[in-house]
Design a protein around this motif. Structure first.
Motif, PDB file in Angstrom:
ATOM      1  N   ILE A 100       0.846  -1.194   0.000  1.00  0.00           N
ATOM      2  CA  ILE A 100       0.000   0.000   0.000  1.00  0.00           C
ATOM      3  C   ILE A 100       0.881   1.242   0.000  1.00  0.00           C
ATOM      4  O   ILE A 100       1.740   1.411   0.871  1.00  0.00           O
ATOM      5  N   VAL A 141      -2.548   0.541  -4.445  1.00  0.00           N
ATOM      6  CA  VAL A 141      -2.397  -0.817  -3.915  1.00  0.00           C
ATOM      7  C   VAL A 141      -1.867  -1.720  -5.027  1.00  0.00           C
ATOM      8  O   VAL A 141      -2.519  -1.881  -6.067  1.00  0.00           O
ATOM      9  N   ILE A 166     -13.127   3.720  -5.908  1.00  0.00           N
ATOM     10  CA  ILE A 166     -12.078   2.778  -6.309  1.00  0.00           C
ATOM     11  C   ILE A 166     -11.991   2.659  -7.826  1.00  0.00           C
ATOM     12  O   ILE A 166     -13.001   2.801  -8.536  1.00  0.00           O
ATOM     13  N   TYR A 205      -3.533   9.877  -4.094  1.00  0.00           N
ATOM     14  CA  TYR A 205      -4.330   8.658  -4.142  1.00  0.00           C
ATOM     15  C   TYR A 205      -3.729   7.602  -3.198  1.00  0.00           C
ATOM     16  O   TYR A 205      -2.565   7.695  -2.788  1.00  0.00           O
ATOM     17  N   VAL A 206      -4.519   6.590  -2.885  1.00  0.00           N
ATOM     18  CA  VAL A 206      -4.017   5.408  -2.199  1.00  0.00           C
ATOM     19  C   VAL A 206      -3.809   4.345  -3.275  1.00  0.00           C
ATOM     20  O   VAL A 206      -4.763   3.960  -3.964  1.00  0.00           O
ATOM     21  N   ILE A 235      -9.400   0.047   3.317  1.00  0.00           N
ATOM     22  CA  ILE A 235      -8.115   0.595   3.735  1.00  0.00           C
ATOM     23  C   ILE A 235      -8.300   1.966   4.384  1.00  0.00           C
ATOM     24  O   ILE A 235      -8.975   2.831   3.824  1.00  0.00           O
ATOM     25  N   GLY A 279      -8.718   5.585   2.475  1.00  0.00           N
ATOM     26  CA  GLY A 279      -9.543   5.544   1.284  1.00  0.00           C
ATOM     27  C   GLY A 279     -10.875   6.235   1.539  1.00  0.00           C
ATOM     28  O   GLY A 279     -11.379   6.237   2.667  1.00  0.00           O
ATOM     29  N   ALA A 290      -9.108  -3.518  -0.359  1.00  0.00           N
ATOM     30  CA  ALA A 290      -8.763  -2.120  -0.622  1.00  0.00           C
ATOM     31  C   ALA A 290      -9.896  -1.169  -0.238  1.00  0.00           C
ATOM     32  O   ALA A 290      -9.640  -0.029   0.175  1.00  0.00           O
ATOM     33  N   LYS A 291     -11.114  -1.618  -0.372  1.00  0.00           N
ATOM     34  CA  LYS A 291     -12.250  -0.752  -0.022  1.00  0.00           C
ATOM     35  C   LYS A 291     -12.262  -0.381   1.453  1.00  0.00           C
ATOM     36  O   LYS A 291     -12.845   0.640   1.833  1.00  0.00           O
ATOM     37  N   VAL A 333      -9.010   4.900  -3.952  1.00  0.00           N
ATOM     38  CA  VAL A 333      -8.014   3.834  -3.927  1.00  0.00           C
ATOM     39  C   VAL A 333      -7.886   3.255  -5.342  1.00  0.00           C
ATOM     40  O   VAL A 333      -8.896   2.940  -5.983  1.00  0.00           O
ATOM     41  N   ARG A 359       0.795   5.399   0.090  1.00  0.00           N
ATOM     42  CA  ARG A 359      -0.043   6.575   0.330  1.00  0.00           C
ATOM     43  C   ARG A 359       0.806   7.726   0.836  1.00  0.00           C
ATOM     44  O   ARG A 359       1.882   7.521   1.393  1.00  0.00           O
ATOM     45  N   ALA A 399       0.291   7.777  -5.760  1.00  0.00           N
ATOM     46  CA  ALA A 399       0.392   8.068  -4.326  1.00  0.00           C
ATOM     47  C   ALA A 399       0.945   9.467  -4.080  1.00  0.00           C
ATOM     48  O   ALA A 399       0.488  10.173  -3.163  1.00  0.00           O
TER      49      ALA A 399
END
Length: 513
Positions: free
Chosen positions: A38, A78, A127, A75-76, A120, A123, A117-118, A49, A40, A71
């Motif tokens: 991850i 993954v 997505i 954004y995040v 995290i 976030g 990821a949803k 994300v 960020r 990132a």
């Protein structure tokens, strides 16, 4: 001077590459058996994300330019390793030639990573997916199965699953040298528009999810497209429009620095080779001029693919790596046989009972054995540790996990005969000019012949021929400098054999057999 230049290149490249992740927090975890990373921005507000998937025989390191770019813009990001790839010790199941086989399993793996990821922290609930090559088809199908996926960025895409109305907000990024994939990109965009389209033009609406665009990154092909700033910039601008997001505008540009790092490591190898112990006082090797070398070089190249035309290609849990190991082994044994035959020809032509010696009186004394083992260990450690470490950090996974450790040994059983025989055949006083390069070219042509004879089973070898060529060049320089210092071709030969076995074992996908 060469050592100083190499050291400076390594230092500058590392400084620049480490700086790309400035201000980011990077967390590694797992989702089931799937390794996940991850990226960020420290202290950033909640943001969308982006789940990023690598292509066939790749790993999450390959996707770092996109992850870092996104990132650094808030954004995040993954990334993860698919089953059978990278650090994922789970073997890849299903039939890789059928959508109902491996494709479905990979779509399910993406879905599990997306579900993770949803949730995290950091976030904001929105997505999108980004994938390269093989993964482009996987993420298209995953997005079609999940209405919460707001956008798809497909790099070097070929996906029969694309429909006029799905997936939502599709950007297709292709290298300008990927002619057929450029046609596919325009087809995918055109089917939504209902007519001819142009690259670099956005069609449809982001608001209702119908936006589509084909973008061609200049002067790059299937792998270099990942390191092109144009590719990362297109992905960033697309996602900014989808999510109405504004970042810093930073775009990762690590490709040149990775090249400088590898160049520096290669340059350093020459002065370091000068520190190796001497194994033989006089240079060893067959020392064959071209009039005697050509059958040694050509016969294995022609005979190996013919002998292995019907050979099994599924006895090791690594895709086409098992065939490649057998090809190396048979090629090496045939080279050794031809060396013996040519030596007998020398006896006949000379009209004597014994062939002239090619070892200059060399014998394996205790000192020579110790020097050989020490030199081989040091060269192998440099080839795998220094060069492999750089590859693992910035390019793709180079560390064996799970059963890959045993695969290194199994594959070495194939690479050792080839490299020992080839090094002996192409080294020594009087060897024909360009012999080393010529035998490597013939080996690649031999592989091409094998693929032509059995395209269905060996198609994936086509994808890694450029990588084998690059390894031949780099490790060929290592063995040349090693031979110049140690006087024995088997030091570089054994080191190269182990490095090649390692590279094949860690990069080729592991399959359920």
């Amino acid at each position: 001077m060469l050592g100083i230049a190499g050291a400076l290149a390594v230092a500058i490249a590392l400084w620049q590459l480490v700086a790309t992740t400035a201000g980011l927090t990077i967390e590694r975890t797992t989702v089931g058996t799937t390794p996940v990373t991850i990226y960020r921005q420290a202290g950033a507000s909640p943001a969308p994300v982006i789940v990023i998937a690598h292509g066939f025989a790749g790993s999450q390191q390959l996707m770092q330019p996109f992850a870092v770019t996104l990132a650094r813009n808030g954004y995040v990001a993954v990334t993860f390793d698919f089953a059978g790839h990278g650090r994922n010790a789970e073997k890849l199941g299903g039939d890789i030639t059928k959508v109902s086989g491996t494709t479905i399993l990979l779509v399910e793996e993406v879905a599990r990573v997306v579900a993770f990821a949803k949730g995290i922290p950091g976030g904001d609930g929105r997505i999108a997916l980004l994938g390269h090559s093989m993964a482009s088809d996987i993420i298209v199908r995953a997005a079609q199965a999940d209405p919460e996926i707001a956008a798809v960025v497909a790099v070097s895409m070929f996906s029969p699953a694309v429909r006029p109305d799905s997936p939502k907000n599709l950007l297709v990024v292709v290298g300008d040298w990927e002619r057929r994939l450029k046609e596919e990109a325009l087809r995918a965009v055109g089917m939504a528009v209902g007519g001819p389209v142009e690259a670099g033009v956005t069609y449809g609406s982001f608001a209702d999810g119908t936006a589509r665009r084909a973008a061609f990154s200049p002067s790059v092909e299937h792998i270099a497209v990942l390191y092109s700033p144009a590719s990362s910039r297109e992905a960033l601008l697309w996602l900014d429009q989808v999510f109405r997001h504004a970042g810093s505008g930073y775009v990762d540009d690590r490709g040149a620095w990775i090249g400088l790092l590898i160049l520096g490591i290669v340059l350093l190898a020459k002065p370091l080779a000068g520190l190796l112990p001497r194994v033989a006082s006089t240079p060893q090797g067959a020392g064959l001029p071209w009039r005697r070398l050509w059958p040694v070089a050509v016969v294995p190249a022609v005979a190996t693919p013919l002998l292995l035309w019907k050979a099994p290609t599924s006895f090791l849990p690594v895709l086409v790596g098992d065939y490649l190991a057998v090809h190396f082994a048979v090629y090496g044994l045939l080279t050794a046989l031809m060396l013996f035959v040519v030596r007998r020809w020398s006896v006949r032509d000379a009209g004597v009972q014994t062939a002239p010696r090619t070892d200059g009186g060399f014998h394996w004394s205790a000192r020579a054995v110790a020097a050989f083992l020490l030199a081989t260990t040091l060269v192998t450690a440099y080839a795998i540790g220094a060069l492999g470490g750089a590859i693992d950090w910035f390019v793709t996974s180079f560390v064996p996990v799970g059963p890959r450790w045993l695969l290194v040994l199994a594959l070495a059983a194939g690479t050792v005969p080839y490299f020992l025989a080839d090094e002996w055949a192409t080294r020594g006083p009087g060897t024909g000019r360009g012999a080393y390069a010529a035998t490597k070219l013939l080996f690649l042509l031999s592989l091409a012949g094998a693929v032509a004879l059995n395209l269905r089973a060996l198609f994936f070898l086509i994808l890694i021929v450029p990588v084998i060529l690059a390894f031949f060049v780099v490790y060929g320089l290592f063995s040349r400098w090693t031979f110049a210092r140690t006087g024995h071709p088997w030091v570089g030969g054994l080191a190269n054999a182990l490095a090649f076995a390692w590279a094949i074992a860690v990069t080729f996908p592991m399959l359920v057999r």
